[in-house]
Design a protein around this motif. Sequence first.
Motif, PDB file in Angstrom:
ATOM      1  N   ARG A  49      50.623  -6.271 135.863  1.00  0.00           N
ATOM      2  CA  ARG A  49      49.573  -5.534 135.153  1.00  0.00           C
ATOM      3  C   ARG A  49      49.819  -4.025 135.258  1.00  0.00           C
ATOM      4  O   ARG A  49      49.577  -3.274 134.314  1.00  0.00           O
ATOM      5  CB  ARG A  49      48.201  -5.839 135.729  1.00  0.00           C
ATOM      6  N   VAL A  50      50.296  -3.590 136.424  1.00  0.00           N
ATOM      7  CA  VAL A  50      50.621  -2.178 136.611  1.00  0.00           C
ATOM      8  C   VAL A  50      51.784  -1.784 135.702  1.00  0.00           C
ATOM      9  O   VAL A  50      51.773  -0.710 135.083  1.00  0.00           O
ATOM     10  CB  VAL A  50      50.972  -1.888 138.081  1.00  0.00           C
ATOM     11  N   GLN A  51      52.784  -2.639 135.613  1.00  0.00           N
ATOM     12  CA  GLN A  51      53.945  -2.344 134.769  1.00  0.00           C
ATOM     13  C   GLN A  51      53.555  -2.220 133.306  1.00  0.00           C
ATOM     14  O   GLN A  51      54.049  -1.326 132.595  1.00  0.00           O
ATOM     15  CB  GLN A  51      55.006  -3.437 134.962  1.00  0.00           C
ATOM     16  N   ARG A  52      52.632  -3.080 132.858  1.00  0.00           N
ATOM     17  CA  ARG A  52      52.180  -2.990 131.465  1.00  0.00           C
ATOM     18  C   ARG A  52      51.413  -1.687 131.230  1.00  0.00           C
ATOM     19  O   ARG A  52      51.568  -1.038 130.186  1.00  0.00           O
ATOM     20  CB  ARG A  52      51.305  -4.197 131.103  1.00  0.00           C
ATOM     21  N   LEU A  53      50.575  -1.310 132.199  1.00  0.00           N
ATOM     22  CA  LEU A  53      49.807  -0.071 132.053  1.00  0.00           C
ATOM     23  C   LEU A  53      50.733   1.140 132.109  1.00  0.00           C
ATOM     24  O   LEU A  53      50.525   2.124 131.388  1.00  0.00           O
ATOM     25  CB  LEU A  53      48.746   0.022 133.151  1.00  0.00           C
ATOM     26  N   LEU A  54      51.752   1.071 132.942  1.00  0.00           N
ATOM     27  CA  LEU A  54      52.720   2.161 133.036  1.00  0.00           C
ATOM     28  C   LEU A  54      53.475   2.321 131.721  1.00  0.00           C
ATOM     29  O   LEU A  54      53.752   3.444 131.278  1.00  0.00           O
ATOM     30  CB  LEU A  54      53.694   1.902 134.188  1.00  0.00           C
ATOM     31  N   GLN A  55      53.794   1.206 131.093  1.00  0.00           N
ATOM     32  CA  GLN A  55      54.450   1.261 129.785  1.00  0.00           C
ATOM     33  C   GLN A  55      53.535   1.932 128.761  1.00  0.00           C
ATOM     34  O   GLN A  55      53.971   2.771 127.963  1.00  0.00           O
ATOM     35  CB  GLN A  55      54.829  -0.135 129.306  1.00  0.00           C
ATOM     36  N   LYS A  56      52.251   1.571 128.799  1.00  0.00           N
ATOM     37  CA  LYS A  56      51.274   2.195 127.901  1.00  0.00           C
ATOM     38  C   LYS A  56      51.192   3.696 128.152  1.00  0.00           C
ATOM     39  O   LYS A  56      51.136   4.502 127.207  1.00  0.00           O
ATOM     40  CB  LYS A  56      49.904   1.548 128.100  1.00  0.00           C
ATOM     41  N   ALA A  57      51.212   4.081 129.433  1.00  0.00           N
ATOM     42  CA  ALA A  57      51.152   5.501 129.788  1.00  0.00           C
ATOM     43  C   ALA A  57      52.375   6.244 129.266  1.00  0.00           C
ATOM     44  O   ALA A  57      52.279   7.376 128.786  1.00  0.00           O
ATOM     45  CB  ALA A  57      51.043   5.658 131.300  1.00  0.00           C
ATOM     46  N   GLY A  58      53.531   5.595 129.352  1.00  0.00           N
ATOM     47  CA  GLY A  58      54.764   6.216 128.883  1.00  0.00           C
ATOM     48  C   GLY A  58      54.786   6.415 127.384  1.00  0.00           C
ATOM     49  O   GLY A  58      55.492   7.302 126.870  1.00  0.00           O
ATOM     50  N   GLU A  59      54.018   5.599 126.678  1.00  0.00           N
ATOM     51  CA  GLU A  59      53.964   5.700 125.216  1.00  0.00           C
ATOM     52  C   GLU A  59      52.867   6.646 124.736  1.00  0.00           C
ATOM     53  O   GLU A  59      52.719   6.867 123.532  1.00  0.00           O
ATOM     54  CB  GLU A  59      53.738   4.302 124.616  1.00  0.00           C
TER      55      GLU A  59
END
Length: 283
Positions: A192-202
Motif C-alpha cells: 500500500r505504501v509503494q502504491r501511494l509512493l508511486q502516486k506521489a511520484g506522479e
Amino acid sequence: MKAIRKVLGALLVVCLWPGCLQASDLSTLFQANEASVVTIRAGSKIGTGFYVAPHFIVTNLHVVRGSRSITYYSNYADGGTAAPSVVAVDAANDLVILLAAKPGKPVRLGDYDSVSPGAELFAIGSPQGYEKTITNGMLSQKRKDGRMQISIAVSPGSSGSPVFTMQGEVVGVVVAQRADSQNLNFAIPSDRVQRLLQKAGETAQADYVTVADSELSRDAAPSGGVSGSVDVDFAGVDTSLPGCRNYASRIYENSAGSLIKLCTCNDAIMLTNRLCQCQPCRR
C-alpha cells in the motif's frame, strides 16, 4: 594455556547461541535504519513516520488528521521541522505522505507477499513519545481484510512506525492495537505504501497542498461537534470472521473533551460512546 582455550571456547559457544546472534543483528539493523525514522507531532497528537524518499515521509493519516500544522523530529535534540505540504493521501489504508523540508535517508521497501506468518520482525518508533524505540516480534498472521497481525509491542505514539524484516526491509506500517489484549497489534502492508509512493511520484510539486489548506486539516469527522481523530478501536473485534466486512471504528474527541466513536459495520454507520455494536465482527 589450557585455561585460556577453555575460556575462548566458552565465549565462542555463548556467541554462537541464536539469541546472542539475534541481539547482535537487531543492534546492527537498528543502527542502519534509525536515522530514517522520525517522531511526528500534530497538535496534541504524537506518532511516528519514516522516509520513503529523500523528501517524502509516510505516516498514518489518523496521526495528522485534524491538525493545521505538523512537525517532525529526526532527533529531539536537533529540534523539530515543519512539514510544509501534503503530497498524497490514501484514506482507505490510513496512510499519508508528507513533504519533508529537510532530506533524509529512505528505508528499503520490501515485498510483503514474500513474508510468511512466523517471520521475525521489528519496529522502530516513538511509543508514548519515547523516540527511537526498537521492539521486536513476529508476523502472527495475514488477515483477510489485508492487514498484518503482529506480535510487536506497540503503544500510542507507535502509529506510523515502520515494520522491518531481519533483512532490514520495511514490509508494514503500524496502524492499530487491541487495547484489551497484549501484543495483538496490526500493520498496513508495504505494498500500500509503494502504491501511494508511486502516486506521489506522479504528482507535480505545484499540486502539493499546504498542510493548513489540506482536507486532512479540516478532518472528515462525524457531525455533532466531533473533531480530531485520536485513536483506532478494534477491541473485541475479529475482522476475519465470516460476514464481517468494511468494519471501522475511530475514536474522536468532541468539543467538551469527551470521546465518541464513529463505527462502520458492513453497510451501517453509527455514532456511540460505547463499544461498536457490530455483531458479525465481534468474537
